[in-house]
Design an enzyme around this catalytic site. Structure first.
Site, PDB file in Angstrom:
ATOM      1  N   ASN A  40       0.821  -1.217   0.000  1.00  0.00           N
ATOM      2  CA  ASN A  40       0.000   0.000   0.000  1.00  0.00           C
ATOM      3  C   ASN A  40       0.855   1.267   0.000  1.00  0.00           C
ATOM      4  O   ASN A  40       0.395   2.342   0.385  1.00  0.00           O
ATOM      5  CB  ASN A  40      -0.913   0.027   1.226  1.00  0.00           C
ATOM      6  CG  ASN A  40      -1.915  -1.100   1.245  1.00  0.00           C
ATOM      7  OD1 ASN A  40      -1.921  -1.916   2.159  1.00  0.00           O
ATOM      8  ND2 ASN A  40      -2.766  -1.170   0.240  1.00  0.00           N
ATOM      9  N   ASN A  67      -2.740  -8.394  -2.074  1.00  0.00           N
ATOM     10  CA  ASN A  67      -3.753  -8.417  -3.127  1.00  0.00           C
ATOM     11  C   ASN A  67      -3.631  -7.230  -4.087  1.00  0.00           C
ATOM     12  O   ASN A  67      -4.255  -7.227  -5.153  1.00  0.00           O
ATOM     13  CB  ASN A  67      -5.156  -8.460  -2.523  1.00  0.00           C
ATOM     14  CG  ASN A  67      -5.435  -7.318  -1.560  1.00  0.00           C
ATOM     15  OD1 ASN A  67      -4.655  -7.082  -0.632  1.00  0.00           O
ATOM     16  ND2 ASN A  67      -6.529  -6.622  -1.760  1.00  0.00           N
ATOM     17  N   HIS A  68      -2.838  -6.213  -3.730  1.00  0.00           N
ATOM     18  CA  HIS A  68      -2.617  -5.076  -4.641  1.00  0.00           C
ATOM     19  C   HIS A  68      -1.225  -5.102  -5.265  1.00  0.00           C
ATOM     20  O   HIS A  68      -0.754  -4.077  -5.771  1.00  0.00           O
ATOM     21  CB  HIS A  68      -2.807  -3.757  -3.889  1.00  0.00           C
ATOM     22  CG  HIS A  68      -4.193  -3.548  -3.352  1.00  0.00           C
ATOM     23  ND1 HIS A  68      -5.328  -3.716  -4.116  1.00  0.00           N
ATOM     24  CD2 HIS A  68      -4.635  -3.199  -2.109  1.00  0.00           C
ATOM     25  CE1 HIS A  68      -6.399  -3.473  -3.389  1.00  0.00           C
ATOM     26  NE2 HIS A  68      -6.007  -3.165  -2.166  1.00  0.00           N
TER      27      HIS A  68
END
Length: 269
Positions: A40, A67-68
């Site tokens: 993030n 997940n990013h």
């Protein structure tokens, strides 16, 4: 062997505190190794290749994802060439990069870092339990220090994986929820667990984002783009002492520093 694992780095405030203070923190804590989740770090969602390179240059030994991991297009090529940056190992075959790696520093014991992604309330990926089995079957016997970053939503899934791997890895350290949990513990066969390491970023926030924008989203139900809070940042994570000869964790504690810091004045990306 003393290891500091940092929870998800969020936006410019998270990057800033790493750039400004991590080297001093390493000295103060007498750390041999720093691992951090960086998924993030750019604008609060994903990480660019430039930001990842800067974080590694600032004193992070290994950067993990979640997940990013593939949110920014330029990161795919970086994942292919930079062994110090990982993405979850249980992405289906064909995903760029690597999900685990063995590191053999000249002046420290060898160690492995494994990055896995949960499936409960998350995207569809391969089974993290079976992925862990396959990875452990490949690890050299002399690599006793084994860290798992389990990037997952549900505490139940994180604890289940920790018990599944108990005695086979040094620690299972949860990331993704940005809320540091109070369950640091040693499991019966010696594996350390912290369900979530928290967040390295703006403390006075809604999981790193501007609270007013998040509140508006809940009140209206309308889609909105959140921006990273400009509140004072802090480190959160886990601090572990590991017996490098056996790979067993001697102590684990949730770690936070400082409680307060200077307020960010620049706009967050």
């Amino acid at each position: 062997m003393r290891i500091l694992f940092l929870g998800d780095i969020v936006g410019r405030p998270g990057r800033g505190i790493v750039f400004e203070r991590l080297r001093q923190v390493r000295r103060d804590c007498d750390c041999d190794l720093v691992v951090a989740n960086g998924e993030n770090a750019s604008g609060g969602i994903g990480v660019t290749a430039k930001a990842a390179r800067q974080l590694l240059d600032a004193g992070i030994d290994v950067l993990t994802g979640g997940n990013h991991s593939f949110r920014h297009k330029d990161v795919a090529a970086f994942l292919e060439t930079e062994e110090r940056m990982l993405r979850p190992a249980n992405y289906p075959p064909g995903a760029p990069g690597r999900g685990w790696q063995v590191y053999r520093p000249k002046d420290k014991p060898p160690y492995a870092v494994i990055n896995l992604l949960g499936r409960v309330f998350m995207q569809a990926v391969d089974c993290p339990f079976r992925a862990a089995d396959a990875i452990l079957a490949e690890l050299p016997a002399d690599v006793r220090v084994r860290l798992v970053d389990f990037h997952a939503e549900a505490t139940s899934e994180k604890k289940a994986l920790a018990y599944y791997l108990d005695g086979r890895v040094s620690a299972v350290l949860g990331t993704h929820t940005h809320v540091q949990t109070a369950d640091a513990q040693l499991l019966p066969r010696g594996t350390a667990l912290l369900s979530d390491c928290g967040m390295t970023g703006p403390a006075d926030s809604a999981l790193g984002m501007d609270p007013e924008e998040v509140i508006a989203r809940y009140l209206t139900g309308l889609p909105a783009r959140f921006t990273v809070s400009r509140a004072a940042p802090r480190f959160e994570g886990a601090l572990l002492d590991v017996d490098a000869a056996t790979g067993k964790v001697v102590t684990i504690a949730a770690w936070r520093h400082p409680e307060n810091g200077r307020r960010q004045t620049e706009e967050s990306p």
